[in-house]
Design an enzyme around this catalytic site. Structure first.
Site, PDB file in Angstrom:
ATOM      1  N   PRO A 276       0.817  -1.222   0.000  1.00  0.00           N
ATOM      2  CA  PRO A 276       0.000   0.000   0.000  1.00  0.00           C
ATOM      3  C   PRO A 276       0.848   1.268   0.000  1.00  0.00           C
ATOM      4  O   PRO A 276       0.339   2.359  -0.245  1.00  0.00           O
ATOM      5  CB  PRO A 276      -0.839  -0.119   1.273  1.00  0.00           C
ATOM      6  CG  PRO A 276      -0.270  -1.229   2.072  1.00  0.00           C
ATOM      7  CD  PRO A 276       0.561  -2.073   1.168  1.00  0.00           C
TER       8      PRO A 276
ATOM      9  N   GLU B 162       1.711  -9.067   8.786  1.00  0.00           N
ATOM     10  CA  GLU B 162       1.585  -7.654   9.153  1.00  0.00           C
ATOM     11  C   GLU B 162       2.469  -6.768   8.278  1.00  0.00           C
ATOM     12  O   GLU B 162       2.222  -5.600   8.097  1.00  0.00           O
ATOM     13  CB  GLU B 162       1.987  -7.458  10.620  1.00  0.00           C
ATOM     14  CG  GLU B 162       1.128  -8.219  11.596  1.00  0.00           C
ATOM     15  CD  GLU B 162      -0.343  -7.838  11.511  1.00  0.00           C
ATOM     16  OE1 GLU B 162      -0.638  -6.636  11.612  1.00  0.00           O
ATOM     17  OE2 GLU B 162      -1.185  -8.741  11.347  1.00  0.00           O
TER      18      GLU B 162
ATOM     19  N   ASP C  30     -11.153   1.491 -24.350  1.00  0.00           N
ATOM     20  CA  ASP C  30     -11.421   1.438 -22.921  1.00  0.00           C
ATOM     21  C   ASP C  30     -11.282   2.798 -22.260  1.00  0.00           C
ATOM     22  O   ASP C  30     -10.591   3.667 -22.761  1.00  0.00           O
ATOM     23  CB  ASP C  30     -10.420   0.500 -22.226  1.00  0.00           C
ATOM     24  CG  ASP C  30     -10.735  -0.936 -22.529  1.00  0.00           C
ATOM     25  OD1 ASP C  30     -11.873  -1.213 -22.916  1.00  0.00           O
ATOM     26  OD2 ASP C  30      -9.823  -1.764 -22.376  1.00  0.00           O
TER      27      ASP C  30
ATOM     28  N   ARG D 149      -3.627  -7.038 -20.605  1.00  0.00           N
ATOM     29  CA  ARG D 149      -4.547  -6.536 -21.633  1.00  0.00           C
ATOM     30  C   ARG D 149      -3.811  -5.686 -22.668  1.00  0.00           C
ATOM     31  O   ARG D 149      -4.290  -5.478 -23.764  1.00  0.00           O
ATOM     32  CB  ARG D 149      -5.626  -5.660 -21.000  1.00  0.00           C
ATOM     33  CG  ARG D 149      -6.330  -6.309 -19.863  1.00  0.00           C
ATOM     34  CD  ARG D 149      -7.317  -5.421 -19.180  1.00  0.00           C
ATOM     35  NE  ARG D 149      -8.547  -5.354 -19.941  1.00  0.00           N
ATOM     36  CZ  ARG D 149      -8.926  -4.357 -20.687  1.00  0.00           C
ATOM     37  NH1 ARG D 149      -8.183  -3.283 -20.748  1.00  0.00           N
ATOM     38  NH2 ARG D 149     -10.041  -4.389 -21.351  1.00  0.00           N
TER      39      ARG D 149
HETATM   40  N1  ADE Z   1      -0.962  -5.090   0.117  1.00  0.00           N
HETATM   41  C1  ADE Z   1      -1.856  -4.729   1.047  1.00  0.00           C
HETATM   42  N2  ADE Z   1      -2.606  -3.703   0.656  1.00  0.00           N
HETATM   43  C2  ADE Z   1      -2.184  -3.386  -0.617  1.00  0.00           C
HETATM   44  C3  ADE Z   1      -2.572  -2.410  -1.565  1.00  0.00           C
HETATM   45  N3  ADE Z   1      -3.542  -1.530  -1.327  1.00  0.00           N
HETATM   46  N4  ADE Z   1      -1.926  -2.383  -2.747  1.00  0.00           N
HETATM   47  C4  ADE Z   1      -0.930  -3.263  -2.982  1.00  0.00           C
HETATM   48  N5  ADE Z   1      -0.522  -4.199  -2.129  1.00  0.00           N
HETATM   49  C5  ADE Z   1      -1.145  -4.275  -0.951  1.00  0.00           C
END
Ligand code: ADE
Length: 259
Positions: free
Chosen positions: A89, A116, A168, A153
């Site tokens: 993330p 975690e 697209d 794609r």
């Molecule tokens: N791992 C956990 N959350 C994630 C996300 N939002 N994007 C990519 N990998 C992740």
């Protein structure tokens, strides 16, 4: 294109890699997808891949050894250096442009972490860190599937002509306009008359205008950076005026159901 997915849950990928367009792309030898089980690179009989965090704290941390050694195995399998993407993330947010960029890599490794978190040294393996949005998943697997699907794609031949990525949303910086199929009227909801006329030039212009309208209404940020022609700008002005008039009339965007 060779794609290696490094994961603790290879079984999660089988419905995705064995279905529909992704499956067909493999059958046509346009993509070769290999899932690599990180547990195969654990150092003990219990196949331990995680450990407690140094300094204390909640949760477990993915150990560096299985991930480094799995990437070494990929290098050996390929005989060359792949492009390595770490799903997290904290990465750059995936976009159509980034997916297209990845589709040009001959050898791609997607590292899906779990637990975690992962040992910070794992980041050293990655050429790119990617996120699929500002939320936290329980693992990188779903994110890896999204990256895989969005990227392949763009590999020439993966989509048939009728599925062309060119039309697209985002392909030209705009959202795709509305699409309709038969019946021409359903529960009082009508297909726009122009689409029934067979006048191809007028239909093309209508489609472009509706693509501009949809982008204006849903993603005005995209319009600011889109590469618009003079004709597009004229259509945009028409759309802005029409939308002002619609708003004044309290129009509900053609969803007046009569039965
Ligand atoms: N791992 C956990 N959350 C994630 C996300 N939002 N994007 C990519 N990998 C992740």
């Amino acid at each position: 294109m060779n794609v290696y997915i490094l994961t603790l849950f290879p079984e999660m990928f089988s419905p995705v890699v064995n279905t529909s367009i992704v499956k067909r792309a493999q059958e046509q030898d346009l993509v070769r997808i290999t899932t690599v089980d990180l547990r195969d690179f654990a150092h003990d009989a219990h196949k331990t891949v995680d450990d407690y965090p140094y300094g204390g704290g909640p949760g477990m941390v993915l150990k560096p050894e299985p991930v480094f050694e799995a990437v070494d195995w990929v290098r050996q399998d390929l005989g060359r250096e792949p492009f390595v993407v770490l799903l997290t993330p904290q990465g750059q947010t995936l976009s159509s442009g980034l997916a297209k960029e990845l589709a040009q890599k001959p050898d791609l490794v997607l590292i899906a972490g779990h637990y975690e978190g992962f040992d910070e040294r794992i980041r050293c393996l990655a050429h790119m860190e990617l996120s699929i949005g500002d939320y936290v998943l329980t693992g990188g697997e779903l994110a890896a599937m999204v990256v895989l699907d969005a990227s392949i794609r763009f590999i020439p031949g993966v989509l048939g002509d009728s599925e062309s990525a060119l039309q697209d949303s985002f392909s030209d910086g705009l959202l795709e306009g509305p699409q309709y199929t038969r019946p021409a009227e359903y529960r009082g909801l009508k297909v726009p008359e122009i689409l029934l006329t067979g006048r191809h030039q007028d239909i093309s212009r209508w489609r472009r205008k509706e693509s501009i309208r949809r982008t204006l209404l849903r993603r005005p940020d995209l319009l600011k950076v889109a590469d618009l022609t003079f004709e597009d700008r004229c259509l945009l002005e028409q759309v802005i005026n029409e939308e002002k008039a619609n708003k004044a009339r309290g129009d509900n965007r053609g969803c007046n159901q009569t039965n």
